[in-house]
Write a protein that holds these residues in place. Structure first.
Motif, PDB file in Angstrom:
ATOM      1  N   PHE A   1       0.825  -1.207   0.000  1.00  0.00           N
ATOM      2  CA  PHE A   1       0.000   0.000   0.000  1.00  0.00           C
ATOM      3  C   PHE A   1       0.858   1.256   0.000  1.00  0.00           C
ATOM      4  CE2 PHE A   1      -2.519  -3.329   1.948  1.00  0.00           C
ATOM      5  CZ  PHE A   1      -3.699  -3.215   1.252  1.00  0.00           C
ATOM      6  N   SER A   2       0.313   2.308  -0.565  1.00  0.00           N
ATOM      7  CA  SER A   2       1.006   3.598  -0.543  1.00  0.00           C
ATOM      8  C   SER A   2       0.793   4.227   0.837  1.00  0.00           C
ATOM      9  CB  SER A   2       0.464   4.505  -1.643  1.00  0.00           C
ATOM     10  OG  SER A   2      -0.911   4.722  -1.446  1.00  0.00           O
ATOM     11  N   PRO A   3       1.634   5.192   1.206  1.00  0.00           N
ATOM     12  CA  PRO A   3       1.516   5.797   2.539  1.00  0.00           C
ATOM     13  C   PRO A   3       0.128   6.359   2.851  1.00  0.00           C
ATOM     14  CG  PRO A   3       3.570   6.432   1.530  1.00  0.00           C
ATOM     15  CD  PRO A   3       2.809   5.661   0.492  1.00  0.00           C
ATOM     16  N   TYR A   4      -0.498   7.010   1.858  1.00  0.00           N
ATOM     17  CA  TYR A   4      -1.824   7.582   2.136  1.00  0.00           C
ATOM     18  C   TYR A   4      -2.859   6.493   2.379  1.00  0.00           C
ATOM     19  CZ  TYR A   4      -4.492   6.819  -2.186  1.00  0.00           C
ATOM     20  OH  TYR A   4      -5.212   6.258  -3.196  1.00  0.00           O
TER      21      TYR A   4
ATOM     22  N   ALA B   1      -9.204  10.970   1.952  1.00  0.00           N
ATOM     23  CA  ALA B   1      -9.139  10.322   0.644  1.00  0.00           C
ATOM     24  C   ALA B   1      -9.510  11.305  -0.465  1.00  0.00           C
ATOM     25  CB  ALA B   1     -10.067   9.116   0.606  1.00  0.00           C
ATOM     26  N   LYS B   2     -10.521  12.111  -0.175  1.00  0.00           N
ATOM     27  CA  LYS B   2     -10.987  13.106  -1.141  1.00  0.00           C
ATOM     28  C   LYS B   2      -9.878  14.106  -1.451  1.00  0.00           C
ATOM     29  CE  LYS B   2     -14.369  16.535  -0.993  1.00  0.00           C
ATOM     30  NZ  LYS B   2     -15.596  17.113  -0.458  1.00  0.00           N
ATOM     31  N   ALA B   3      -9.189  14.539  -0.401  1.00  0.00           N
ATOM     32  CA  ALA B   3      -8.101  15.502  -0.570  1.00  0.00           C
ATOM     33  C   ALA B   3      -6.964  14.900  -1.389  1.00  0.00           C
ATOM     34  CB  ALA B   3      -7.588  15.951   0.788  1.00  0.00           C
ATOM     35  N   ARG B   4      -6.673  13.615  -1.149  1.00  0.00           N
ATOM     36  CA  ARG B   4      -5.564  12.970  -1.854  1.00  0.00           C
ATOM     37  C   ARG B   4      -5.914  12.606  -3.300  1.00  0.00           C
ATOM     38  NH1 ARG B   4      -2.892  14.656   1.635  1.00  0.00           N
ATOM     39  NH2 ARG B   4      -1.359  13.608   2.957  1.00  0.00           N
ATOM     40  N   LEU B   5      -7.171  12.213  -3.530  1.00  0.00           N
ATOM     41  CA  LEU B   5      -7.542  11.683  -4.850  1.00  0.00           C
ATOM     42  C   LEU B   5      -8.222  12.700  -5.763  1.00  0.00           C
ATOM     43  CD1 LEU B   5      -8.808   8.226  -3.643  1.00  0.00           C
ATOM     44  CD2 LEU B   5      -6.718   8.670  -4.897  1.00  0.00           C
ATOM     45  N   GLY B   6      -8.667  13.813  -5.189  1.00  0.00           N
ATOM     46  CA  GLY B   6      -9.169  14.891  -6.042  1.00  0.00           C
ATOM     47  C   GLY B   6     -10.661  14.944  -6.300  1.00  0.00           C
ATOM     48  N   SER B   7     -11.421  13.895  -5.950  1.00  0.00           N
ATOM     49  CA  SER B   7     -12.869  14.018  -6.125  1.00  0.00           C
ATOM     50  C   SER B   7     -13.622  13.196  -5.084  1.00  0.00           C
ATOM     51  CB  SER B   7     -13.312  13.607  -7.527  1.00  0.00           C
ATOM     52  OG  SER B   7     -13.536  12.231  -7.601  1.00  0.00           O
ATOM     53  N   HIS B   8     -14.846  13.625  -4.815  1.00  0.00           N
ATOM     54  CA  HIS B   8     -15.684  13.006  -3.785  1.00  0.00           C
ATOM     55  C   HIS B   8     -15.951  11.535  -4.110  1.00  0.00           C
ATOM     56  CE1 HIS B   8     -18.584  12.966  -0.539  1.00  0.00           C
ATOM     57  NE2 HIS B   8     -19.480  12.445  -1.344  1.00  0.00           N
TER      58      HIS B   8
ATOM     59  N   ARG C   1     -14.290   9.460  -6.113  1.00  0.00           N
ATOM     60  CA  ARG C   1     -13.076   8.653  -6.005  1.00  0.00           C
ATOM     61  C   ARG C   1     -12.741   8.375  -4.547  1.00  0.00           C
ATOM     62  NH1 ARG C   1      -9.177  11.574 -10.470  1.00  0.00           N
ATOM     63  NH2 ARG C   1     -10.239  10.763 -12.310  1.00  0.00           N
ATOM     64  N   GLY C   2     -12.944   9.384  -3.701  1.00  0.00           N
ATOM     65  CA  GLY C   2     -12.701   9.239  -2.270  1.00  0.00           C
ATOM     66  C   GLY C   2     -13.584   8.171  -1.655  1.00  0.00           C
ATOM     67  N   LYS C   3     -14.879   8.215  -2.017  1.00  0.00           N
ATOM     68  CA  LYS C   3     -15.829   7.228  -1.496  1.00  0.00           C
ATOM     69  C   LYS C   3     -15.440   5.824  -1.935  1.00  0.00           C
ATOM     70  CE  LYS C   3     -19.939   8.724  -2.795  1.00  0.00           C
ATOM     71  NZ  LYS C   3     -21.385   8.957  -2.859  1.00  0.00           N
ATOM     72  N   LYS C   4     -15.052   5.709  -3.204  1.00  0.00           N
ATOM     73  CA  LYS C   4     -14.683   4.411  -3.768  1.00  0.00           C
ATOM     74  C   LYS C   4     -13.466   3.832  -3.044  1.00  0.00           C
ATOM     75  CE  LYS C   4     -14.449   2.333  -8.344  1.00  0.00           C
ATOM     76  NZ  LYS C   4     -14.229   2.558  -9.766  1.00  0.00           N
ATOM     77  N   LYS C   5     -12.477   4.683  -2.810  1.00  0.00           N
ATOM     78  CA  LYS C   5     -11.247   4.251  -2.131  1.00  0.00           C
ATOM     79  C   LYS C   5     -11.552   3.839  -0.696  1.00  0.00           C
ATOM     80  CE  LYS C   5      -7.495   4.133  -3.405  1.00  0.00           C
ATOM     81  NZ  LYS C   5      -6.688   2.970  -3.884  1.00  0.00           N
TER      82      LYS C   5
END
Length: 110
Positions: free
Chosen positions: A55-58, A78-85, A87-91
Motif C-alpha cells: 500500500f502507498s503511505p496515504y 481520501a478526497k483531498a488525496r484523490l481529487g474528487s468526492h 473517487r474518495g468514497k470508492k477508495k
C-alpha cells in the motif's frame, strides 16, 4: 363484429405512424459503453501488483483512520488525496472491505 381486429397499417404520408414500414435495426452496443468494466485479466494484474508492492503511505493512513472508526475523516482525507468526492468514497469502500477481509482471515485462524 367488425371492430375485433387491429386496424391495418398503411404506408401513410401523415400521422404518428407515417412513412414506409421497416423492421427496427438493433446495432451492437458501442465499445465506449464498456468503459470501467472490470475484466478478469485486469483484476488479476491489479491483485498481483497489490500483493507485491503493498500500500502507498496515504492508503496506510486511511487504514489507520478506519481502524479507529473515523469514517468521515477518512473520506475527507481520501478526497483531498484523490481529487474528487466519488473517487474518495470508492477508495474508502475498497479499504474498508479489505480490512474486513483481514479481520475474517484472522478470525478463521483462531
Amino acid at each position: 363484429g367488425t371492430g375485433d381486429k387491429m386496424p391495418v397499417r398503411y404506408d401513410l404520408a401523415v400521422g404518428l405512424d407515417k412513412g414506409f414500414k421497416v423492421t427496427k435495426n438493433t446495432p451492437r452496443p458501442k465499445k465506449s459503453r464498456t468503459r470501467g468494466k472490470l475484466y478478469k485479466r485486469t483484476k488479476f494484474c491489479r491483485d498481483l501488483v497489490r500483493d507485491i508492492v503493498g500500500f502507498s503511505p496515504y492508503e496506510r493512513r486511511l487504514m489507520e483512520l478506519l481502524k479507529i472508526s473515523r469514517d468521515k475523516r477518512a473520506l475527507k482525507f481520501a478526497k483531498a488525496r484523490l481529487g474528487s468526492h466519488i473517487r474518495g468514497k470508492k477508495k474508502r469502500e475498497e479499504i474498508t472491505s479489505l480490512l474486513q477481509k483481514q479481520r475474517q482471515a484472522q478470525a478463521a485462524k483462531k
